[in-house]
Design an enzyme around this catalytic site. Structure first.
Site, PDB file in Angstrom:
ATOM      1  N   GLN A 127      63.444  30.188  27.771  1.00  0.00           N
ATOM      2  CA  GLN A 127      63.888  31.509  28.214  1.00  0.00           C
ATOM      3  C   GLN A 127      64.917  31.422  29.341  1.00  0.00           C
ATOM      4  O   GLN A 127      65.048  30.399  30.015  1.00  0.00           O
ATOM      5  CB  GLN A 127      62.689  32.328  28.695  1.00  0.00           C
ATOM      6  CG  GLN A 127      61.761  32.783  27.582  1.00  0.00           C
ATOM      7  CD  GLN A 127      60.744  33.780  28.100  1.00  0.00           C
ATOM      8  OE1 GLN A 127      59.581  33.443  28.248  1.00  0.00           O
ATOM      9  NE2 GLN A 127      61.185  34.986  28.375  1.00  0.00           N
ATOM     10  N   HIS A 128      65.635  32.534  29.535  1.00  0.00           N
ATOM     11  CA  HIS A 128      66.464  32.814  30.723  1.00  0.00           C
ATOM     12  C   HIS A 128      67.781  32.050  30.812  1.00  0.00           C
ATOM     13  O   HIS A 128      68.604  32.355  31.669  1.00  0.00           O
ATOM     14  CB  HIS A 128      65.693  32.544  32.031  1.00  0.00           C
ATOM     15  CG  HIS A 128      64.327  33.119  32.091  1.00  0.00           C
ATOM     16  ND1 HIS A 128      64.065  34.456  31.881  1.00  0.00           N
ATOM     17  CD2 HIS A 128      63.127  32.535  32.348  1.00  0.00           C
ATOM     18  CE1 HIS A 128      62.757  34.671  32.005  1.00  0.00           C
ATOM     19  NE2 HIS A 128      62.170  33.516  32.281  1.00  0.00           N
ATOM     20  N   ASP A 168      60.499  30.834  24.034  1.00  0.00           N
ATOM     21  CA  ASP A 168      59.440  29.868  23.715  1.00  0.00           C
ATOM     22  C   ASP A 168      58.050  30.427  23.962  1.00  0.00           C
ATOM     23  O   ASP A 168      57.118  30.152  23.210  1.00  0.00           O
ATOM     24  CB  ASP A 168      59.654  28.549  24.462  1.00  0.00           C
ATOM     25  CG  ASP A 168      59.880  28.708  25.953  1.00  0.00           C
ATOM     26  OD1 ASP A 168      59.860  29.833  26.484  1.00  0.00           O
ATOM     27  OD2 ASP A 168      60.108  27.665  26.611  1.00  0.00           O
TER      28      ASP A 168
END
Length: 497
Positions: free
Chosen positions: A79-80, A241
């Protein structure tokens, strides 16, 4: 005889599973390690081409007969991460990752523009925490001005892989909620948070359209040929994820608590409504099924244990054997393992600390145990917030690398006072991505295809790995956990700036 492939683009590696829903067996698993570029300023970056090279290697390692049977692919991604593209679709710079803490100051700038962290939560459901995608944009404007000038599209890691596979740009709500720009209550982009991030341009022009969790796109013919796949392969929406691990552990209905022990540690649950906390004690994310995913994330899990292994010159694969002679509490040794800064508790500038050292307890085994315990206590700190909010759970479903360790499993059971179960498929994120691809394929022909029913049929627990708490150990961990909290309070002022 169709197979469904799940790709998990993680921080340490790319993993691929090929799943046969008829036999309910993973017929092949491959993986390829990834590099990580780390800087003293807290930067953590990877090049997008590293992911693609690893994906090529994973598919190349599959038997051609397996590749020929693949019907659909689901992609899970860390992520991110911030992947900047120009108008032609070229990557402009290395991707800043979820564990990058160099943009901590930018988090405050964005939130200050709307009136602070509390106001950010009121507007969109979340504060802008270190590592979130939003903070990487003003950092790029300041430190990579040429990249900012050419920026045409903002993608997350799993979005970029989807773009490479299909030539199409999109985001789904689960991963998008980790940008800081999504209004998680309304499941749409927040104009106010986007404007607060950049007053000089309209970033909405850089964000791809949002799609539903069951969306599917055809693979690009040239990519299918390159990977040795049928040209009829479809690519599902995919997700972050943690969102994919939720599916892979069967966490698609209320009451299940999943824990992932990997580079980071996460704790998450399904909700059928937006679970926003006014104090921002957890991430109020959407999931990748049409629901929501309240989530706790610690940035230092196996990061800490691997650092100790490297320091003491042993492999973490030897960790369980090394700890055979130790007991809960690590002989009084206590670690706050914030080696990468920390998100839960929220100390982006934090550093690791070691307390309670004596001439007798400072051993490699106790040091390794203290690192494990510190990671578990960080997750317990977040779990307490879930309990305070009225959430109740009867067991924990464990996934990630830590689930392979009998000591990790017992430690989690004892520290939380809950039974621990482990799904048969240990690669929860990759398996979840495969199941999402299967579900989306079913939905294409039957809009009534039910994901909870699918998960119940395909996510099976391994009874050999189930672990129950030991009352004596639970009491020992409870005492050490209180020490953890008191030392945490003591060090907060040191890293508040």
């Amino acid at each position: 005889m169709s197979l469904y492939a799940g790709l998990d683009v993680g921080t340490q590696s790319v993993k691929l599973v090929a799943y046969d829903p008829e036999t309910r067996q993973v017929v092949a698993t491959t993986g390829h390690a990834l590099e990580l570029a780390a800087g003293d300023d807290g930067s953590r970056e990877q090049r997008a081409e590293w992911w693609i090279d690893a994906i090529r290697a994973c598919f190349a390692a599959l038997d051609p007969g397996v590749r020929a049977r693949i019907k659909a692919i689901g992609v899970s991604g860390q992520q991110h991460g911030f992947v900047p593209l120009d108008r032609a679709g070229n990557v402009l710079a290395p991707a800043k990752l979820w564990c990058d803490t160099s943009t901590a100051a930018e988090c405050d700038l964005i939130m200050d523009a709307v009136g602070g962290a509390g106001r950010s939560i009121e507007i969109a459901g979340n504060p802008i925490l270190v590592g979130y995608t939003a903070s990487k944009l003003p950092w790029t404007r300041e430190h990579r001005s040429q990249v900012y000038a050419q920026l045409a599209t903002i993608l997350l890691p799993h979005d970029y892989v989807n773009f490479w596979l299909t030539g199409e740009r999109w985001m789904e709500h689960g991963d998008a909620s980790g940008t800081g720009w999504l209004d998680v209550r309304e499941r749409r982009w927040s104009d106010r948070m986007i404007a607060a991030t950049d007053t000089g341009r309209d970033l909405r022009d850089c964000l791809p359209p949002l799609v539903e969790a069951d969306a599917m796109f055809p693979i690009a013919p040239a990519i299918a040929d390159e990977l040795g796949l049928p040209r009829q392969v479809q690519v599902s929406a995919g997700g972050g994820d943690n969102m994919m691990a939720a599916i892979g552990t069967g966490n698609v209905s209320p009451g299940v608590l999943s824990m992932s022990l990997g580079t980071s540690g996460t704790l998450f649950a399904y909700a059928d409504r937006a679970m926003v906390d006014a104090e921002g004690r957890w991430a109020a994310f959407c999931d990748s099924t049409g629901g929501w995913l309240p989530l706790i994330c610690t940035m230092n899990c196996t990061v800490a244990t691997e650092a100790v292994g490297k320091l003491c010159d042993f492999s973490t694969k030897e960790g369980d054997a090394l700890l055979a002679g130790t007991r809960p509490g690590a002989g009084g040794l206590l670690m706050l393992p914030f080696l990468n800064g920390e998100r839960t508790p929220n100390l982006p500038n934090g550093r690791g600390s070691l307390f309670g050292m004596t001439a007798s307890n400072l051993t490699p085994a106790n040091l390794y145990r203290a690192a494990m315990e510190g990671a578990v206590y960080s997750l317990k700190n977040g779990y307490d917030a879930f309990v305070d909010a009225g959430m109740r759970f009867e067991a924990i479903r464990l996934t990630g690398g830590g689930s392979h360790s009998a000591v990790w499993r017992q430690m989690v059971a004892d520290a939380f006072g809950l039974p621990v179960d482990v799904p048969e498929q240990a690669e929860g994120a990759a398996f979840g991505a495969a199941l999402q691809a299967l579900w989306a394929s079913q939905r294409a022909g039957d809009r009534g295809a039910d994901l909870p029913a699918l998960a119940a049929a395909h996510v099976r627990l391994d009874p050999r790995l189930s672990t129950r708490p030991n009352a004596e150990a639970t009491a020992a961990y409870a005492a050490q956990y209180q020490r953890f909290l008191s030392h945490l309070d003591a060090i907060r002022p040191l890293y508040a700036g």
